[in-house]
Design an enzyme around this catalytic site. Structure first.
Site, short mmCIF file in Angstrom:
data_model
loop_
_atom_site.label_atom_id
_atom_site.label_comp_id
_atom_site.label_asym_id
_atom_site.label_seq_id
_atom_site.Cartn_x
_atom_site.Cartn_y
_atom_site.Cartn_z
N HIS A 155 0.82 -1.22 0.00
CA HIS A 155 0.00 0.00 0.00
C HIS A 155 0.85 1.27 0.00
O HIS A 155 0.33 2.35 -0.23
CB HIS A 155 -0.93 0.01 1.22
CG HIS A 155 -2.02 -1.03 1.13
ND1 HIS A 155 -3.33 -0.72 0.92
CD2 HIS A 155 -1.96 -2.38 1.19
CE1 HIS A 155 -4.05 -1.83 0.86
NE2 HIS A 155 -3.25 -2.85 1.03
N ASP A 362 3.81 9.29 -0.60
CA ASP A 362 2.56 8.64 -0.20
C ASP A 362 2.23 7.58 -1.25
O ASP A 362 2.35 7.86 -2.45
CB ASP A 362 1.43 9.69 -0.15
CG ASP A 362 0.33 9.31 0.84
OD1 ASP A 362 0.18 8.11 1.13
OD2 ASP A 362 -0.37 10.22 1.32
P1 ADP Z 1 -3.04 6.65 5.00
O1 ADP Z 1 -3.45 5.29 4.51
O2 ADP Z 1 -1.57 6.89 4.95
O3 ADP Z 1 -3.60 7.00 6.33
P2 ADP Z 1 -4.90 7.75 2.98
O4 ADP Z 1 -5.17 9.17 2.60
O5 ADP Z 1 -4.69 6.85 1.83
O6 ADP Z 1 -3.65 7.75 3.98
O7 ADP Z 1 -6.10 7.17 3.82
C1 ADP Z 1 -6.55 7.81 4.98
C2 ADP Z 1 -7.93 7.31 5.31
O8 ADP Z 1 -8.21 7.71 6.65
C3 ADP Z 1 -9.01 7.90 4.41
O9 ADP Z 1 -9.92 6.90 4.02
C4 ADP Z 1 -9.70 8.94 5.31
O10 ADP Z 1 -11.10 9.05 5.10
C5 ADP Z 1 -9.43 8.41 6.70
N1 ADP Z 1 -9.31 9.53 7.65
C6 ADP Z 1 -8.48 10.58 7.56
N2 ADP Z 1 -8.66 11.43 8.58
C7 ADP Z 1 -9.62 10.92 9.34
C8 ADP Z 1 -10.28 11.33 10.56
N3 ADP Z 1 -9.93 12.43 11.25
N4 ADP Z 1 -11.23 10.53 11.05
C9 ADP Z 1 -11.57 9.40 10.42
N5 ADP Z 1 -11.00 8.96 9.28
C10 ADP Z 1 -10.04 9.70 8.75
O1 F6P Z 2 -1.15 3.31 4.43
C1 F6P Z 2 -0.54 2.39 5.24
C2 F6P Z 2 -1.32 1.99 6.47
O2 F6P Z 2 -0.66 0.92 7.07
C3 F6P Z 2 -2.75 1.62 6.19
O3 F6P Z 2 -2.88 0.31 5.71
C4 F6P Z 2 -3.36 1.83 7.54
O4 F6P Z 2 -4.74 1.98 7.47
C5 F6P Z 2 -2.70 3.09 7.98
O5 F6P Z 2 -1.40 3.05 7.40
C6 F6P Z 2 -2.73 3.25 9.49
O6 F6P Z 2 -1.66 2.62 10.12
P1 F6P Z 2 -1.71 1.80 11.49
O7 F6P Z 2 -2.36 0.48 11.19
O8 F6P Z 2 -0.29 1.70 11.89
O9 F6P Z 2 -2.52 2.59 12.47
#
Ligand code: ADP
Ligand code: F6P
Length: 461
Positions: A155, A362
């Site tokens: 991912h 990212d």
């Molecule tokens: P990562 O996987 O690195 O966290 P992404 O942008 O790909 O980054 O995914 C983040 C996910 O977390 C998104 O689906 C988003 O809706 C969710 N998210 C981000 N901020 C919040 C928040 N404050 N509360 C709930 N969900 C959140």
């Molecule tokens: O984007 C990578 C990732 O490991 C996601 O699969 C996961 O939802 C997010 O980071 C949050 O990380 P953690 O499981 O360490 O809270």
């Protein structure tokens, strides 16, 4: 003959504990895989705490918790996964820590995950392993169960060779991944980086496939996406719009609202975007407009030192900007350090004018895609880092920025805030077409079809 039953192996289970109950964890991966897993599928992973749990059925899925004790959490999760691999794979935005002591626990957790999958997967079925914590699972699982078709999806980015080379255990990780039949990445660049690393480790093959111990391993890009229908349903709901209007009114109906939504991670560039916002205020480029920044940040991995420091830096900047530019009752930065329900997030996406997504690195960045689909009025502007996987799909509709260039960041914010309505609508409607054309169900079907050795029509186009 390949059977269709699927076992998923991921760091986290699709459910988490709330009091004495298991509740579904939100997230695209769970949504994407639920329909495929229902009634015949299993999910192997960590519960999120250090309790012992027996396997159980939740929503038609067999849930197989693998117990991680405190030392596993310190050395495998916080240590090798999140203080070595995470920074290294994210372009060494922070210095990766190489602690030889962490490796044994990392191997051990990977072995236990593989054993749990081996004892649950039906003969000749499919196993899909996810993410950087579990790169050793494919080879271990193949050793235990050569009958299975094994897929792996990363991912996060796969690093350029010169960075990957720094990793003391790099050969073991390459061999772990090559235990798969299909290794998937977010972008072509990531897949190329992996091919080069495999080649350098002496596991060579033709350009698009890597052959090892007589098997062909498919290496390809499968850009992940979001559950478009779920975001659209919420976006079209009048209650979501009404909430968006209320939030905007609570902010004092400013002329321009910049918005950031992220896990509080140092890779996301929250600090540099706030600094650019400060520069924008300082420059007076937006004249007398009333401008605010709303930053929503989910707490994340606070057992790791670099995450605690990242939080401190963000909170220091919020205080500094409000102290310098805010007035009593009118802060310029509104900061929320909490998880929010998804319907509230969609209202946030609707009430902001400029979504600011500025990671230094990212894998994809789903927030950018969620924002696009939530804007059912096709307004709103996306400022997007060149270093997000999403930039390879949204490069002609977002204002692309280099988060390492402070001046360019400030001008990008100014430009986004002053873009004409016509330009905003044209960009957003094209962005929507792009995101809708490849949603998370297309992504999982595309990967699983490759794993079964089938090709979809979409892929042939
Ligand atoms: P990562 O996987 O690195 O966290 P992404 O942008 O790909 O980054 O995914 C983040 C996910 O977390 C998104 O689906 C988003 O809706 C969710 N998210 C981000 N901020 C919040 C928040 N404050 N509360 C709930 N969900 C959140
Ligand atoms: O984007 C990578 C990732 O490991 C996601 O699969 C996961 O939802 C997010 O980071 C949050 O990380 P953690 O499981 O360490 O809270």
């Amino acid at each position: 003959m390949v059977r269709r039953e699927l076992t998923v192996v991921a760091n986290r289970l699709p459910v988490r504990r709330k009091g004495d109950e298991w509740i579904s964890s939100p997230g695209g991966l769970v949504t994407a895989l639920k329909p495929v897993l229902k009634d015949s599928g299993s999910w192997v992973g960590w519960s999120g705490d250090s309790e012992h749990y027996e396997p159980f059925i939740h929503d038609g899925i067999s849930v197989i918790p693998v117990h991680l004790d405190q030392r596993d959490l310190d050395e495998h999760y916080a240590g090798f996964s999140n203080a070595t691999l995470w920074p290294l794979y994210h372009h060494a935005v922070r210095e990766p820590v190489f602690d030889a002591q962490w490796w044994d626990r990392h191997v051990d957790v990977n072995r236990r995950m593989a054993e749990a999958a081996a004892s649950t997967a039906p003969k000749d079925s499919l196993v899909w392993v996810h993410d950087y914590h579990l790169q050793l699972v494919p080879s271990e699982l193949r050793r235990l169960r050569p009958d299975l078709r094994i897929g792996f999806f990363l991912h996060i980015p796969f690093p350029p060779h010169e960075l990957f080379q720094r990793l003391p255990r790099r050969r073991e990780l390459i061999d772990g991944l090559l235990g798969s039949d299909v290794v998937g990445f977010q972008t072509d660049g990531d897949a190329d980086n992996f091919r080069r690393a495999a080649h350098a480790a002496g596991r060579s093959g033709p350009t698009d496939l890597v052959a090892t111990d007589g098997r062909i391993v498919v290496v390809d890009a499968f850009p992940i996406s979001i559950d478009v229908a779920a975001s659209q349903d919420l976006a079209e709901d009048p209650a979501t719009h009404a909430r968006a209007a209320r939030i905007r009114a609570d902010l004092g109906n400013p002329d321009v609202v910049f918005l950031g939504v992220d896990r509080l991670d140092y890779t996301k560039g929250i600090d540099v975007r706030l600094e650019a916002f400060g520069q924008l205020l300082e420059s007076g480029a937006l004249g007398r407009s009333d401008v605010v920044f709303v930053q929503i940040a989910v707490p994340s991995r606070e057992t790791v030192e670099d995450y605690r420091e990242a939080r401190e830096r963000v909170e220091q900047l919020v205080g500094q900007l409000n102290g310098t530019y805010g007035r009593i009752g009118h802060p310029v930065v509104h900061y929320v350090h909490r998880e929010l329900p998804f319907d509230v997030l969609v209202s946030m996406y609707q009430m902001g004018d400029v979504m600011v997504v500025t990671p230094f690195a990212d894998g994809m960045n789903l927030v950018a895609k969620e924002f696009v689909v939530s804007r059912d009025n096709d307004e709103g502007v996306l400022v997007l880092s060149e270093f997000a996987g999403a930039a390879s799909e949204l490069d002609d509709v977002a204002i692309l920025v280099n988060p390492y260039d402070p001046e360019a960041m400030t001008s990008a914010l100014a430009r986004a805030a002053t873009l004409s309505l016509e330009d905003r609508v044209a960009r957003m409607s094209r962005a929507r077409t792009t995101v809708v054309a490849n949603d998370v169900h297309d992504w999982s079907a595309g990967f699983l079809n490759r794993l079964k050795g089938e090709t979809t029509l979409r892929e042939l186009k």
